[in-house]
Design an enzyme around this catalytic site. Structure first.
Site, PDB file in Angstrom:
ATOM      1  N   SER A 151      58.443  33.897 -29.784  1.00 58.15           N
ATOM      2  CA  SER A 151      59.328  32.922 -30.401  1.00 58.15           C
ATOM      3  C   SER A 151      60.773  33.396 -30.310  1.00 58.15           C
ATOM      4  O   SER A 151      61.285  33.605 -29.216  1.00 58.15           O
ATOM      5  CB  SER A 151      58.876  32.642 -31.829  1.00 58.15           C
ATOM      6  OG  SER A 151      59.484  31.492 -32.351  1.00 58.15           O
ATOM      7  N   ASP A 247      53.175  22.789 -29.368  1.00 62.25           N
ATOM      8  CA  ASP A 247      54.317  23.595 -29.809  1.00 62.25           C
ATOM      9  C   ASP A 247      55.604  22.899 -29.362  1.00 62.25           C
ATOM     10  O   ASP A 247      55.736  22.564 -28.179  1.00 62.25           O
ATOM     11  CB  ASP A 247      54.232  24.989 -29.181  1.00 62.25           C
ATOM     12  CG  ASP A 247      55.341  25.929 -29.613  1.00 62.25           C
ATOM     13  OD1 ASP A 247      56.248  25.513 -30.352  1.00 62.25           O
ATOM     14  OD2 ASP A 247      55.289  27.109 -29.202  1.00 62.25           O
ATOM     15  N   HIS A 277      51.956  27.060 -32.008  1.00 63.43           N
ATOM     16  CA  HIS A 277      52.909  28.154 -32.098  1.00 63.43           C
ATOM     17  C   HIS A 277      52.395  29.227 -33.057  1.00 63.43           C
ATOM     18  O   HIS A 277      51.858  28.910 -34.120  1.00 63.43           O
ATOM     19  CB  HIS A 277      54.241  27.601 -32.624  1.00 63.43           C
ATOM     20  CG  HIS A 277      55.380  28.555 -32.537  1.00 63.43           C
ATOM     21  ND1 HIS A 277      56.197  28.631 -31.439  1.00 63.43           N
ATOM     22  CD2 HIS A 277      55.865  29.471 -33.415  1.00 63.43           C
ATOM     23  CE1 HIS A 277      57.125  29.541 -31.636  1.00 63.43           C
ATOM     24  NE2 HIS A 277      56.943  30.069 -32.832  1.00 63.43           N
TER      25      HIS A 277
END
Length: 308
Positions: A151, A247, A277
């Protein structure tokens, strides 16, 4: 693909619990919530775990069992540059340490909004320079160095790879980019529209993260903030980009992999259908996430010439 059954159950449980969204709570409470969701994993045993200062940045060194020296993986945690710390990255750091048989250096970079862009990126680069110079003191191989993150950590890994190229080092063998943030300007991709809500990470949360990290639109175009917007992506280390079907960040991650490949970089992407995610930290709770972790470890082992 339909949502993975494990994630369907997880999201149902979270919906039943209810509560405010991340964007509705103070930053410190958001950090506490993230720690509660993603705590340490001491049951994933490694050789030793040592807290250090890496280039003036707090860090944690995970050493495998057995005899070294070991290749080195820099680990940059997720959490939108705002939440997250060494403890929330403990599970994935231990998994990579064991699965790759590598020294993992997890970096506790400064967080926004107290420290906005480019503080996090500069901290991660500084720690990586330190690792190239000092990994040998911890049984690492200084010349066998990779960057990794999920991320916002994937964003920082991509940015550190660009910084290392632009600043003359250190040399990197590989970049592992797990559902990375690569574009702070375009929020109208199909994956943003289709997965805006209901899949843990929301579009609203991503706007919240970006507004804390770098609220100025013109500065988000800096490639050290949005690596996808770099004019030159050549001469970067080989890369694996891992994305999740459900995501908001899926499309920008895959766009970055394609842009790297078009620039002549040995880069590929894997999309994990049915996943959301966060899967990189879910190996203890979602059994199918172990396959993704295995893919990540295999790619790093291959980059280090340690295929077994």
């Amino acid at each position: 693909m339909p949502l993975n059954p494990g994630y369907e159950e997880m999201l149902s449980q979270l919906a039943a619990i209810g509560g405010p969204s991340l964007a509705e709570v103070p930053v410190e409470l958001g950090r506490e919530m993230f720690r509660a969701m993603q705590g340490e994993a001491p049951e994933i045993e490694v050789g030793t775990v040592t807290d250090v200062v890496a280039g003036n940045v707090p860090a944690r060194v995970y050493r495998p069992r057995g005899d070294g020296p070991f290749p080195v993986v820099m680990m940059f945690h997720g959490g939108g540059w705002v939440i997250g710390d060494l403890d929330t990255a403990d599970c994935q750091s231990r998994e990579i340490c064991r699965g790759v048989d590598a020294l993992v250096i997890s970096v506790d970079y400064r967080l926004a909004p107290e420290h906005r862009f480019p503080a996090a990126a500069e901290d991660c680069y500084s720690a990586t320079v330190w690792a190239a110079d000092h990994a040998g003191e911890h049984d690492g191989i200084p010349g066998s160095l990779a960057v990794a993150g999920d991320s916002a950590g994937g964003n920082l890994a991509a940015v550190v790879a660009q910084m290392a190229r632009d600043r003359g080092g250190p040399a990197l063998a590989f970049q592992l980019l797990v559902y990375p943030v690569t574009d702070g300007v375009n929020f109208d991709t199909p994956s943003y529209r289709d997965n805006a809500d209901g899949y843990l990470l929301t579009a609203e949360a991503m706007h919240w993260f970006w507004d804390h990290y770098e609220p100025r639109q013109e500065d988000r175009r800096n490639p050290y903030a949005s690596p996808l917007l770099a004019n030159d992506l050549s001469r970067l280390p080989s890369a694996l980009v891992m994305t999740a079907e459900y995501d908001p960040l899926r499309d920008e991650g895959e766009a970055y992999a394609n842009a790297l490949a078009n620039a002549g970089v040995d880069a590929r992407s894997i999309r994990y259908d049915g996943f959301i995610h966060g899967f990189f930290a879910h190996t203890r709770t979602i059994s199918d996430a172990r396959a993704a972790m295995s893919d990540a470890c295999s790619a790093l082992r291959a980059a280090f010439g340690r295929v077994a």
